[in-house]
Design a protein around this motif. Structure first.
Motif, PDB file in Angstrom:
ATOM      1  N   TYR A   1       0.837  -1.216   0.000  1.00  0.00           N
ATOM      2  CA  TYR A   1       0.000   0.000   0.000  1.00  0.00           C
ATOM      3  C   TYR A   1       0.870   1.264   0.000  1.00  0.00           C
ATOM      4  N   ILE A   2       1.738   1.392   0.980  1.00  0.00           N
ATOM      5  CA  ILE A   2       2.544   2.623   1.066  1.00  0.00           C
ATOM      6  C   ILE A   2       3.671   2.585   0.032  1.00  0.00           C
TER       7      ILE A   2
ATOM      8  N   TYR B   1       4.311  -6.253  17.547  1.00  0.00           N
ATOM      9  CA  TYR B   1       4.521  -5.507  16.295  1.00  0.00           C
ATOM     10  C   TYR B   1       5.218  -4.183  16.586  1.00  0.00           C
TER      11      TYR B   1
ATOM     12  N   ASP C   1       9.649  -7.225  -4.018  1.00  0.00           N
ATOM     13  CA  ASP C   1       8.485  -7.690  -3.255  1.00  0.00           C
ATOM     14  C   ASP C   1       8.303  -9.184  -3.482  1.00  0.00           C
TER      15      ASP C   1
ATOM     16  N   ASN D   1       1.766  -9.943   0.642  1.00  0.00           N
ATOM     17  CA  ASN D   1       0.581  -9.166   1.034  1.00  0.00           C
ATOM     18  C   ASN D   1       0.225  -8.140  -0.053  1.00  0.00           C
ATOM     19  N   SER D   2       0.460  -8.510  -1.297  1.00  0.00           N
ATOM     20  CA  SER D   2       0.146  -7.587  -2.401  1.00  0.00           C
ATOM     21  C   SER D   2       0.042  -8.390  -3.694  1.00  0.00           C
TER      22      SER D   2
ATOM     23  N   PHE E   1      10.111  -0.835   3.418  1.00  0.00           N
ATOM     24  CA  PHE E   1       8.698  -0.992   3.787  1.00  0.00           C
ATOM     25  C   PHE E   1       8.359  -2.423   4.197  1.00  0.00           C
TER      26      PHE E   1
ATOM     27  N   LYS F   1       9.198  -2.529  15.626  1.00  0.00           N
ATOM     28  CA  LYS F   1       9.541  -1.204  15.074  1.00  0.00           C
ATOM     29  C   LYS F   1      10.546  -0.504  15.985  1.00  0.00           C
TER      30      LYS F   1
ATOM     31  N   ASP G   1      12.115 -12.687  -1.611  1.00  0.00           N
ATOM     32  CA  ASP G   1      12.008 -12.417  -0.179  1.00  0.00           C
ATOM     33  C   ASP G   1      13.201 -11.569   0.254  1.00  0.00           C
TER      34      ASP G   1
ATOM     35  N   LYS H   1       2.526  -6.418   9.605  1.00  0.00           N
ATOM     36  CA  LYS H   1       2.024  -5.199  10.257  1.00  0.00           C
ATOM     37  C   LYS H   1       0.736  -5.358  11.054  1.00  0.00           C
TER      38      LYS H   1
HETATM   39  P1  NAD Z   1       1.696  -3.746   2.998  1.00  0.00           P
HETATM   40  O1  NAD Z   1       1.530  -5.076   3.621  1.00  0.00           O
HETATM   41  O2  NAD Z   1       0.666  -3.247   2.064  1.00  0.00           O
HETATM   42  O3  NAD Z   1       3.113  -3.659   2.270  1.00  0.00           O
HETATM   43  C1  NAD Z   1       4.216  -4.447   2.638  1.00  0.00           C
HETATM   44  C2  NAD Z   1       4.760  -5.089   1.376  1.00  0.00           C
HETATM   45  O4  NAD Z   1       5.906  -5.862   1.727  1.00  0.00           O
HETATM   46  C3  NAD Z   1       3.760  -6.050   0.708  1.00  0.00           C
HETATM   47  O5  NAD Z   1       3.708  -5.777  -0.676  1.00  0.00           O
HETATM   48  C4  NAD Z   1       4.335  -7.430   0.976  1.00  0.00           C
HETATM   49  O6  NAD Z   1       4.037  -8.341  -0.060  1.00  0.00           O
HETATM   50  C5  NAD Z   1       5.821  -7.109   1.073  1.00  0.00           C
HETATM   51  N1  NAD Z   1       6.582  -8.061   1.878  1.00  0.00           N
HETATM   52  C6  NAD Z   1       6.290  -8.503   3.131  1.00  0.00           C
HETATM   53  N2  NAD Z   1       7.236  -9.353   3.554  1.00  0.00           N
HETATM   54  C7  NAD Z   1       8.143  -9.439   2.544  1.00  0.00           C
HETATM   55  C8  NAD Z   1       9.344 -10.168   2.386  1.00  0.00           C
HETATM   56  N3  NAD Z   1       9.802 -10.988   3.344  1.00  0.00           N
HETATM   57  N4  NAD Z   1      10.052 -10.011   1.248  1.00  0.00           N
HETATM   58  C9  NAD Z   1       9.593  -9.188   0.242  1.00  0.00           C
HETATM   59  N5  NAD Z   1       8.452  -8.488   0.354  1.00  0.00           N
HETATM   60  C10 NAD Z   1       7.738  -8.613   1.488  1.00  0.00           C
HETATM   61  O7  NAD Z   1       1.884  -2.696   4.202  1.00  0.00           O
HETATM   62  P2  NAD Z   1       1.903  -1.113   4.175  1.00  0.00           P
HETATM   63  O8  NAD Z   1       0.665  -0.636   4.830  1.00  0.00           O
HETATM   64  O9  NAD Z   1       2.277  -0.625   2.848  1.00  0.00           O
HETATM   65  O10 NAD Z   1       3.084  -0.854   5.219  1.00  0.00           O
HETATM   66  C11 NAD Z   1       4.420  -0.699   4.796  1.00  0.00           C
HETATM   67  C12 NAD Z   1       5.296  -0.505   6.027  1.00  0.00           C
HETATM   68  O11 NAD Z   1       4.815   0.599   6.801  1.00  0.00           O
HETATM   69  C13 NAD Z   1       5.297  -1.710   6.977  1.00  0.00           C
HETATM   70  O12 NAD Z   1       6.616  -1.875   7.459  1.00  0.00           O
HETATM   71  C14 NAD Z   1       4.374  -1.281   8.078  1.00  0.00           C
HETATM   72  O13 NAD Z   1       4.704  -1.899   9.293  1.00  0.00           O
HETATM   73  C15 NAD Z   1       4.639   0.218   8.152  1.00  0.00           C
HETATM   74  N6  NAD Z   1       3.513   0.988   8.715  1.00  0.00           N
HETATM   75  C16 NAD Z   1       2.259   0.862   8.150  1.00  0.00           C
HETATM   76  C17 NAD Z   1       1.202   1.565   8.714  1.00  0.00           C
HETATM   77  C18 NAD Z   1      -0.189   1.435   8.132  1.00  0.00           C
HETATM   78  O14 NAD Z   1      -1.151   1.798   8.825  1.00  0.00           O
HETATM   79  N7  NAD Z   1      -0.358   0.968   6.901  1.00  0.00           N
HETATM   80  C19 NAD Z   1       1.398   2.401   9.841  1.00  0.00           C
HETATM   81  C20 NAD Z   1       2.678   2.505  10.360  1.00  0.00           C
HETATM   82  C21 NAD Z   1       3.737   1.800   9.795  1.00  0.00           C
END
Ligand code: NAD
Ligand code: UFG
Length: 337
Positions: A11-12, A148, A31, A35-36, A80, A152, A58, A84
């Motif tokens: 997402y981010i 979690y 990626d 989760n995408s 990222f 962080k 990974d 989460k």
């Molecule tokens: P998300 O799950 O949409 O994105 C994470 C991406 O990382 C996904 O595309 C997933 O497939 C990929 N991924 C996970 N494990 C992996 C691995 N081992 N190897 C390769 N790719 C991997 O989450 P998001 O909401 O985009 O969050 C991104 C970051 O921001 C995270 O670290 C999250 O903890 C942090 N964050 C998010 C929020 C929120 O509310 N969305 C708030 C604070 C912090």
């Protein structure tokens, strides 16, 4: 500048990818799609009308990282990738420590071996825990209340120690408040795999008819209307903060933690009302028990981001609801349709 995005399809990550490409930065999105969806990257490609490097794998695997670093030679990493879900982290703490903490150590080790000095890390306001005062500034004591949040916190500390050992290295720890909304195009947005944990995707799915009604977790908090108050930051503003942060890291040395929020709290009921106005749909809701671990109020002190990054949030609640609804109504089943 060449920038590696771990979790670049998330997402981010995807909104930041778009922002960096629009700024002419050379990027590689890594990626494993845990989760995408690969569709996200196709859509970013279409939106920018440009091709960019991608790698499916990974980020915790040293051979995957070595291949990416050899091939792409990044000047900076925006990290990222990770797990989460707060609730899941209570049930599977070791999985969270392995994925988030061990994974980040491997990443830093790989950066060191390949001479990459700059990192922007996705941290969270959750590192602050229960507010001792508000707004949270970056010097507020850190006391995360779940595994979690502790991942962080630990990663922040590990990055600090790493930076302290490397005089020319630089890190920006971005502490996000509540990221919400979608790109103006409505082509990319938040697409949770299971029933959403977070408020905005839940409301969006009620509005589009995928879920029946919203449960509001408590209406007896000490807030304007009794419901939880949060600092919702539009994803486009958050993406712009990453662009500013990666440039800052490139030009400076040392480690800085920086809040990314608007400085203003919105209650759950205010969000429901704003979303109803934006979508023209009614959002049925019921009042439920408080959710364990929730705080009453959370919002950011934002002057450090303005001072160091020359960044402030530009979008308001109306933009948040309008873009979230635009994305959800154009893509009722998310990316898989
Ligand atoms: P998300 O799950 O949409 O994105 C994470 C991406 O990382 C996904 O595309 C997933 O497939 C990929 N991924 C996970 N494990 C992996 C691995 N081992 N190897 C390769 N790719 C991997 O989450 P998001 O909401 O985009 O969050 C991104 C970051 O921001 C995270 O670290 C999250 O903890 C942090 N964050 C998010 C929020 C929120 O509310 N969305 C708030 C604070 C912090
Ligand atoms: N809420 C409801 N019903 C729901 C979902 C949420 O009433 O179905 C309420 C919550 O009780 C809270 C507010 O809406 O008052 C926001 O809840 P979210 O789950 O959307 O967000 P949180 O503030 O709990 O947590 C989010 C991320 C965390 C991150 C934190 C701080 O999920 O990962 O922001 O950045 F750590």
């Amino acid at each position: 500048m060449r920038v590696l995005l771990t979790g670049g399809a998330g997402y981010i990550g995807s909104h930041t990818l778009l922002k960096l490409l629009q700024d002419g930065i050379d990027v590689l999105a890594l990626d494993n799609f845990s989760n995408s969806s690969p569709e996200v990257l196709r859509r970013v490609q279409k939106l920018t009308n440009s091709s960019f490097a991608t790698h499916v794998g990974d980020y915790r695997a040293p051979d995957v990282l070595d291949e990416v670093f050899e091939k792409f030679r990044p000047d900076a990493v925006i990290h990222f990738a990770g797990l989460k879900a707060v609730g899941e982290s209570n049930e599977k703490p070791l999985t969270y420590y392995a994925q988030n903490v061990s994974g980040s150590i491997n990443l830093l080790d790989c950066m060191q071996r390949h001479g990459c000095q700059n990192i922007v890390f996705s941290s969270s306001a959750t590192v602050y825990g229960e507010a001792q005062y508000l707004p949270y500034d970056e010097d507020h004591p850190l006391n995360p209340t779940n595994p979690y949040g502790r991942t962080k916190y630990f990663i922040e500390e590990i990055i600090r120690d790493w930076i302290a050992s490397r005089p020319h290295a630089s890190a920006v720890l971005l502490r996000y408040f509540n990221p919400v909304g979608a790109d103006e195009s409505g082509n990319i947005g938040e697409d949770p795999r299971a029933i959403p944990n977070n408020l905005l995707p839940y409301i969006s799915q009620v509005a589009v008819g995928r879920l029946k009604e919203l449960s509001i977790f408590g209406n007896n908090y000490e807030t304007r209307d009794g419901t939880g108050e949060r600092d919702y930051i539009h994803i486009d503003d958050l993406a712009a903060a990453h662009l500013a942060a990666v440039k800052y890291a490139h030009e400076n040395h040392g480690c800085e933690a920086i809040n990314v929020g608007t400085g203003t709290g919105i209650t759950v009921l205010e969000m429901v009302k704003a979303f109803e106005e934006a979508s023209g749909r009614e959002i049925p809701f019921k009042i439920a028990e408080r959710r364990q671990g929730d705080v009453a109020r959370s919002f950011a002190e934002v002057s450090k981001a303005q001072r160091l990054l020359d960044w402030t949030a530009k979008r308001d609640l109306t933009d948040i609801c309008r873009t979230a609804w635009n994305w959800q109504s154009k893509n009722p089943s998310g990316f898989e349709h």
